[in-house]
Each structure stands twice: as C-alpha cells, then as structure tokens.
Scaffold this active site. Sequence first.
Site, PDB file in Angstrom:
ATOM      1  N   THR A 179       0.839  -1.203   0.000  1.00 64.21           N
ATOM      2  CA  THR A 179       0.000   0.000   0.000  1.00 64.21           C
ATOM      3  C   THR A 179       0.865   1.240   0.000  1.00 64.21           C
ATOM      4  OG1 THR A 179      -1.793   1.091   1.201  1.00 64.21           O
ATOM      5  CG2 THR A 179      -0.053   0.156   2.523  1.00 64.21           C
ATOM      6  N   ARG A 207     -11.163 -10.439  -2.397  1.00 68.08           N
ATOM      7  CA  ARG A 207     -10.597 -10.094  -1.091  1.00 68.08           C
ATOM      8  C   ARG A 207     -10.408  -8.589  -0.971  1.00 68.08           C
ATOM      9  NH1 ARG A 207      -5.596  -7.445   0.865  1.00 68.08           N
ATOM     10  NH2 ARG A 207      -5.155  -8.279   2.937  1.00 68.08           N
ATOM     11  N   THR A 230       0.395  -0.659   7.431  1.00 62.82           N
ATOM     12  CA  THR A 230       0.967  -1.481   6.371  1.00 62.82           C
ATOM     13  C   THR A 230       1.107  -2.897   6.899  1.00 62.82           C
ATOM     14  OG1 THR A 230       2.756  -1.588   4.736  1.00 62.82           O
ATOM     15  CG2 THR A 230       3.390  -1.081   6.993  1.00 62.82           C
ATOM     16  N   GLY A 231       1.198  -3.850   5.989  1.00 63.14           N
ATOM     17  CA  GLY A 231       1.348  -5.241   6.412  1.00 63.14           C
ATOM     18  C   GLY A 231       0.105  -6.062   6.117  1.00 63.14           C
ATOM     19  N   MET A 232      -0.104  -7.079   6.919  1.00 63.74           N
ATOM     20  CA  MET A 232      -1.209  -8.007   6.699  1.00 63.74           C
ATOM     21  C   MET A 232      -2.534  -7.355   7.099  1.00 63.74           C
ATOM     22  SD  MET A 232      -1.587 -11.916   8.065  1.00 63.74           S
ATOM     23  CE  MET A 232      -2.965 -12.940   7.541  1.00 63.74           C
ATOM     24  N   GLY A 233      -3.321  -6.990   6.106  1.00 62.87           N
ATOM     25  CA  GLY A 233      -4.518  -6.211   6.350  1.00 62.87           C
ATOM     26  C   GLY A 233      -5.514  -6.862   7.277  1.00 62.87           C
TER      27      GLY A 233
END
Length: 321
Positions: A179, A207, A230-233
């Site tokens: 993102t 998704r 940021t990272g695993m939503g």
Amino acid sequence: MASRRDFLKLSSLASMIGLAAPAMALGRKVNKPIVVSTWEHGMPANEAAWQVLNAGGRALDAVEAGVRVPEADPKVRTVGYGGYPDRDGKVTLDACIMDEHMNCGSVAFLQGIKHPISVARLVMEKTPHVMLVGEGARQFALSQGFVEEELLTAEARADWQRWLKEQTVQTINIENHDTIGMLALDANGNLSGACTTSGAAYKMHGRVGDSPLIGAGLYVDNDVGAATATGMGELMIKTVGCHLVVELMRQGASPEEACQQAVQRIARKLGDYAQFQVGFLALNKAGEYGAYCIQSGFNYAVRQQSGATLIDGKSLLGSNA
C-alpha cells in the site's frame, strides 16, 4: 463552600482539558506543514503533496495529490496501475480518504479505474455514503468522468503467470509493499489522510484488506492525530489498528510509542507473530511522527521545511527496536 455538584463539574472540566492537551500541543511549537507516507515510493508522493502544502493548501488536497503519484506509476507494483493482480489475473483496487472534519470516503474491489483515491474523495463529497464497492464503485466513477483503463501491465501479467506455475506465498514487506498510506498536517494545523492499494499479490478474487476501511487502514482525529497501516490487512481489521493508534496518542503516547504499543498488542494476541508483518505510521497534532512494525524492512518518507528523508521504522524483531 463549593457543593458536590460544583466539584463534579470541575472534575469533569479537568478531565476534558486533560484529554484535549495532546491536541493543543501545550508548550510545544507545532511542526507544520508536514507530510509522511509509507515506503520509499512515498518520497515522490510526498513531493507532490508538499507542493500543495508549501503553497498553503489544504491537507486533504495534499494527500490526494500525493498518493495519485504511485497510483499512476507502473513501477510501483502494489498500488494502482501496474499493481499485482489477484489469483484470477484481475487488478482490484482499494482506497480511502479522511479529512479534518471526520468526513471520509472509500472504494473497494474497484476495477479498471487508475485513481481510486480520487473516486473515494468523490464518494465522500458527492454521495451520502462512506463506501462503494465493486461494480457500483466502477459505475459511480464512470458517472463522474473517470475513464476505464486496462490496469494489468505486461510486467505484472508475466509475474502473475509465473506465480500460477509456482504458487509461492508473497510476503508483505519491503520486497512486496502492500500500500501507500499518507498523513499530512497543513499550515492551518489541520490533518488529513489517504490510503490506496492494489492489495496483497495473488489474493483470492474479491478479497478486501484494511486499506479502504476507516479505522483499520487509516484514521484521522483532528484533535489528536492520524495513523495509517501497512502489512497483513486482516490483522489491522481485527484490531481496528489505526483507530487504536490514535486513541493511544489521545492518552498521551507519542506517535512512535502509540505505534509500538499497537504492534505489541497484536503480537501478544497472535503468539506466532514472527511470521507476519504489521506496521503503523502516525502523525500527531504537533507535527511529530513515528512508526513501528513487527519485521525489519519497513521504511517511511517524511517531507517538511527542513527537507525530505526516508527513515527505517523501528521493529519488534529488528536490531533497531
């Protein structure tokens, strides 16, 4: 003699003043204007935002202009045009935007439109809704003059075809940015934020992650500060992570402390946190900023009067923790 009712009124007023203190930045000079954003592609994005801020423009206009830069750059493989497709070969985009008045707009699972952040802003300004998704979001964009385009570039298509053969899991970190989130404080002392993404590479069709969800991937409270993730939503959604960061700042934590506490809370809940990446970036009402994440490798860009910098975020598992 003061009555019990008067005492309670005074106590209530004191509590209100205490809660407002972080927003008023008592005793501190406010560092404004300033813009911060996630990852190294935030550097050129910040420059576009800075042109707005340095001319005395509104933070909302700055963050929209800023994130449009990676949205249109095919070299940025996880935002907008040129982003990695899902497992069906479709580029699907998510974005949200939020201003100083708690107005917000969002689009999710949008296809064929290069600038979802601008569609999200129009959802905020021209509809009674906060979020439009899928075909409805696309139809709305077309009704507002946006042009439908093919967003899957030859390079992204080739990468997807290789993935179909290998089916490797893509780690969301410095090697696969998920993102761009941007936060700005303008010369008038107002905050706004924007977040836009093409989502996790080769995700399941349909998704949606945290990036278009107010409170999860982005949150702005003009009395306190703003945060983006940021990272695993999925982990940000489960914890309403950015709202958590802002609330921690409201309680007196600095931006970095608030990000660290939010990451540590997620790590405690996960147990096996070492296999995930989660990170937050925050900016408070005084123009102070900070970030924290699980894995090393997350960096963020800052643009202010003193110049532009790219900073490595502190991390739970990194040497700079």
